[in-house]
Motif scaffolding. Structure first.
Motif, PDB file in Angstrom:
ATOM      1  N   ILE A 174      -8.565   1.418  -1.675  1.00 33.20           N
ATOM      2  CA  ILE A 174      -7.468   0.565  -2.146  1.00 33.20           C
ATOM      3  C   ILE A 174      -6.765   1.134  -3.368  1.00 33.20           C
ATOM      4  O   ILE A 174      -5.587   0.917  -3.571  1.00 33.20           O
ATOM      5  N   ARG A 175      -7.488   1.886  -4.192  1.00 30.94           N
ATOM      6  CA  ARG A 175      -6.861   2.426  -5.405  1.00 30.94           C
ATOM      7  C   ARG A 175      -5.982   3.637  -5.116  1.00 30.94           C
ATOM      8  O   ARG A 175      -5.308   4.140  -6.010  1.00 30.94           O
ATOM      9  N   MET A 200      -3.696   3.394  -2.649  1.00 33.11           N
ATOM     10  CA  MET A 200      -2.487   2.850  -2.026  1.00 33.11           C
ATOM     11  C   MET A 200      -1.282   3.124  -2.908  1.00 33.11           C
ATOM     12  O   MET A 200      -1.331   2.917  -4.128  1.00 33.11           O
ATOM     13  N   LEU A 251      -1.591  -5.007  -6.871  1.00 37.77           N
ATOM     14  CA  LEU A 251      -2.665  -4.641  -5.953  1.00 37.77           C
ATOM     15  C   LEU A 251      -3.346  -5.869  -5.379  1.00 37.77           C
ATOM     16  O   LEU A 251      -3.560  -5.957  -4.170  1.00 37.77           O
ATOM     17  N   ASN A 252      -3.677  -6.847  -6.218  1.00 38.01           N
ATOM     18  CA  ASN A 252      -4.366  -8.038  -5.709  1.00 38.01           C
ATOM     19  C   ASN A 252      -3.484  -8.842  -4.747  1.00 38.01           C
ATOM     20  O   ASN A 252      -3.987  -9.455  -3.810  1.00 38.01           O
ATOM     21  N   VAL A 303       2.933  -0.236  -4.945  1.00 39.36           N
ATOM     22  CA  VAL A 303       1.753  -0.973  -5.399  1.00 39.36           C
ATOM     23  C   VAL A 303       1.482  -0.600  -6.857  1.00 39.36           C
ATOM     24  O   VAL A 303       1.418   0.571  -7.217  1.00 39.36           O
ATOM     25  N   TRP A 308      -0.972  -1.796 -10.440  1.00 41.59           N
ATOM     26  CA  TRP A 308      -2.204  -2.480 -10.819  1.00 41.59           C
ATOM     27  C   TRP A 308      -1.896  -3.456 -11.866  1.00 41.59           C
ATOM     28  O   TRP A 308      -2.061  -3.795 -12.800  1.00 41.59           O
TER      29      TRP A 308
END
Length: 89
Positions: free
Chosen positions: A76-77, A79, A10-11, A87, A89
């Motif tokens: 964003i969470r 995605m 994610l980042n 994606v 985490w």
């Protein structure tokens, strides 16, 4: 045979968005009022327009939209894919 693309953290996806280069994203929709979701939405050839760090949302616009008339936002969470890479985490 087509090899699947490796997943992206994610980042890393968020950093790639900040580069202001066109990207594609698939995310799950969610309706807070009805508390329903699950439908997938896809946005292609978009660039980052803004970020709301407090709500963890990103606002994007089509890469060819100079005025920002067609803005879309997503959490964003939610995605699922970024540039055809899952994606995680």
């Amino acid at each position: 045979m087509n090899q699947p693309k490796p997943p992206i953290l994610l980042n890393e996806a968020l950093e790639a968005m900040e580069a202001k280069k066109p990207f594609s994203v698939v995310f799950r929709k969610y309706d807070v009022n009805r508390k329903k979701g699950g439908e997938l939405a896809e946005l292609s050839n978009v660039v980052l327009h803004g970020s709301d760090w407090g709500n963890a949302t990103r606002t994007v616009k089509p890469a060819d939209d100079a005025n920002g008339d067609n803005l879309k936002a997503f959490h964003i969470r939610l995605m699922v894919f970024f540039n055809n890479r899952r994606v995680i985490w």
